[in-house]
Scaffold this motif. Structure first.
Motif, PDB file in Angstrom:
ATOM      1  N   UNK A  78      48.208 -49.115  17.247  1.00  0.00           N
ATOM      2  CA  UNK A  78      49.370 -48.651  16.487  1.00  0.00           C
ATOM      3  C   UNK A  78      49.053 -47.418  15.667  1.00  0.00           C
ATOM      4  N   UNK A  79      47.866 -47.402  15.035  1.00  0.00           N
ATOM      5  CA  UNK A  79      47.464 -46.230  14.234  1.00  0.00           C
ATOM      6  C   UNK A  79      47.251 -45.012  15.121  1.00  0.00           C
ATOM      7  N   UNK A  80      46.523 -45.186  16.224  1.00  0.00           N
ATOM      8  CA  UNK A  80      46.263 -44.035  17.111  1.00  0.00           C
ATOM      9  C   UNK A  80      47.567 -43.487  17.679  1.00  0.00           C
ATOM     10  N   UNK A  81      48.520 -44.352  17.985  1.00  0.00           N
ATOM     11  CA  UNK A  81      49.787 -43.870  18.551  1.00  0.00           C
ATOM     12  C   UNK A  81      50.553 -43.041  17.537  1.00  0.00           C
ATOM     13  N   UNK A  82      50.311 -43.279  16.254  1.00  0.00           N
ATOM     14  CA  UNK A  82      50.920 -42.438  15.213  1.00  0.00           C
ATOM     15  C   UNK A  82      50.169 -41.124  15.057  1.00  0.00           C
ATOM     16  N   UNK A  83      48.834 -41.183  15.150  1.00  0.00           N
ATOM     17  CA  UNK A  83      48.012 -40.001  14.865  1.00  0.00           C
ATOM     18  C   UNK A  83      47.956 -39.011  16.016  1.00  0.00           C
ATOM     19  N   UNK A  84      47.807 -39.500  17.241  1.00  0.00           N
ATOM     20  CA  UNK A  84      47.526 -38.613  18.372  1.00  0.00           C
ATOM     21  C   UNK A  84      48.590 -37.541  18.602  1.00  0.00           C
ATOM     22  N   UNK A  85      49.892 -37.864  18.496  1.00  0.00           N
ATOM     23  CA  UNK A  85      50.889 -36.814  18.745  1.00  0.00           C
ATOM     24  C   UNK A  85      50.782 -35.643  17.770  1.00  0.00           C
ATOM     25  N   UNK A  86      50.195 -35.861  16.596  1.00  0.00           N
ATOM     26  CA  UNK A  86      50.085 -34.792  15.605  1.00  0.00           C
ATOM     27  C   UNK A  86      48.903 -33.866  15.837  1.00  0.00           C
ATOM     28  N   UNK A  91      51.437 -24.926  14.184  1.00  0.00           N
ATOM     29  CA  UNK A  91      51.273 -24.680  12.758  1.00  0.00           C
ATOM     30  C   UNK A  91      49.991 -23.947  12.433  1.00  0.00           C
ATOM     31  N   UNK A  92      49.829 -23.623  11.136  1.00  0.00           N
ATOM     32  CA  UNK A  92      48.586 -23.007  10.685  1.00  0.00           C
ATOM     33  C   UNK A  92      47.489 -24.066  10.667  1.00  0.00           C
ATOM     34  N   UNK A  93      46.255 -23.622  10.550  1.00  0.00           N
ATOM     35  CA  UNK A  93      45.154 -24.591  10.539  1.00  0.00           C
ATOM     36  C   UNK A  93      45.307 -25.567   9.365  1.00  0.00           C
ATOM     37  N   UNK A  94      45.577 -25.071   8.132  1.00  0.00           N
ATOM     38  CA  UNK A  94      45.781 -26.032   7.039  1.00  0.00           C
ATOM     39  C   UNK A  94      46.946 -26.987   7.301  1.00  0.00           C
ATOM     40  N   UNK A  95      48.023 -26.486   7.932  1.00  0.00           N
ATOM     41  CA  UNK A  95      49.162 -27.356   8.232  1.00  0.00           C
ATOM     42  C   UNK A  95      48.783 -28.428   9.247  1.00  0.00           C
ATOM     43  N   UNK A  96      47.977 -28.068  10.233  1.00  0.00           N
ATOM     44  CA  UNK A  96      47.541 -29.058  11.230  1.00  0.00           C
ATOM     45  C   UNK A  96      46.714 -30.150  10.547  1.00  0.00           C
ATOM     46  N   UNK A  97      45.802 -29.707   9.683  1.00  0.00           N
ATOM     47  CA  UNK A  97      44.963 -30.685   8.971  1.00  0.00           C
ATOM     48  C   UNK A  97      45.828 -31.589   8.095  1.00  0.00           C
ATOM     49  N   UNK A 102      48.041 -36.440   6.505  1.00  0.00           N
ATOM     50  CA  UNK A 102      49.236 -37.016   5.893  1.00  0.00           C
ATOM     51  C   UNK A 102      49.735 -38.229   6.663  1.00  0.00           C
ATOM     52  N   UNK A 103      49.747 -38.117   7.986  1.00  0.00           N
ATOM     53  CA  UNK A 103      50.183 -39.252   8.818  1.00  0.00           C
ATOM     54  C   UNK A 103      49.281 -40.455   8.583  1.00  0.00           C
TER      55      UNK A 103
END
Length: 235
Positions: A78-86, A91-97, A102-103
């Protein structure tokens, strides 16, 4: 014909077993979520929640460790399915991080008991669901970072390129450790938004510092996809 009829029964029985196994896993997750973070969960609690007996539960799992691993795997899925799409180049590098962290922090804040139940492998080995998930997550991030380093004109030595994997793995582990500490530390808790911001800044500082070591200057305000199309920028 007799053989086909027997196969049909086997298929139905197999499906029934899968559904019953999932019913037990769902019940265990519900019990964990309903309890205090870190609280022990008894098989009897899971049995009551699932509407089954302990005997039925152990027909579908070899032992308690087998049940715990299956539950942990389901939580992490469940956690990986939330994280992987992001984990993309948008976006910028800081935005990606910030998007990835954040997720993760929001998931941990919403499911503190599940986080504590799944953020370490139960048997302490290197092949459990948590380690496998960490390797998958770190591997995906490492692939993106490695591609970006080369695309931006970085010229890491063979030793530096080899170090990328453990470095990224360490950063991912550091974020998990920070969130675990945030969840379990007694006293007044730092606001989640502040944790997100400070953790993302820390990761950005590390990545930016290493990028400079590779001769790359990362513009924090430029989307990564645009950065990858620019001429090489050396410090």
């Amino acid at each position: 014909m007799a053989g086909e009829k027997r196969d049909g029964r086997q298929d139905r029985w197999s499906k029934h077993n899968e559904q019953r196994r999932q019913q037990i896993i769902d019940a265990a997750i519900a019990v964990i979520e309903a309890g205090e973070p870190g609280a022990d969960v008894q098989v009897q609690q899971i049995a009551v929640r699932a509407g089954l007996s302990r005997t039925v539960i152990y027909r579908h799992f070899e032992d308690r460790a087998d049940l715990d691993r299956a539950v942990q795997q389901a939580i992490l899925d469940g956690l990986w399915s939330d994280l992987m799409p992001g984990i993309t180049l948008d976006g910028t590098v800081p935005q990606i991080i910030e998007r990835i962290i954040g997720t993760y922090v929001r998931w941990a804040r919403a499911h503190p008991a599940l986080h504590l139940a799944a953020d370490h492998d139960i048997d302490g080995g290197d092949e459990g669901p948590f380690q496998q998930g960490m390797e998958q997550l770190a591997g995906r991030i490492s692939a993106i970072v490695g591609t970006a380093v080369i695309a931006l004109g970085g010229k890491p030595t063979a030793e530096e390129a080899e170090a990328l994997d453990p470095l990224i793995y360490g950063l991912v582990g550091a974020v998990f450790g920070a969130v675990r500490r945030w969840l379990t530390r007694s006293g007044e808790r730092l606001p989640a938004e502040t944790l997100e911001r400070l953790t993302a800044q820390s990761i950005w500082y590390v990545i930016d510092g290493h990028a400079r070591g590779f001769g790359i200057e990362l513009d924090p305000d430029l989307p990564l996809e645009e950065l990858l199309t620019k001429d090489i920028l050396t410090v």
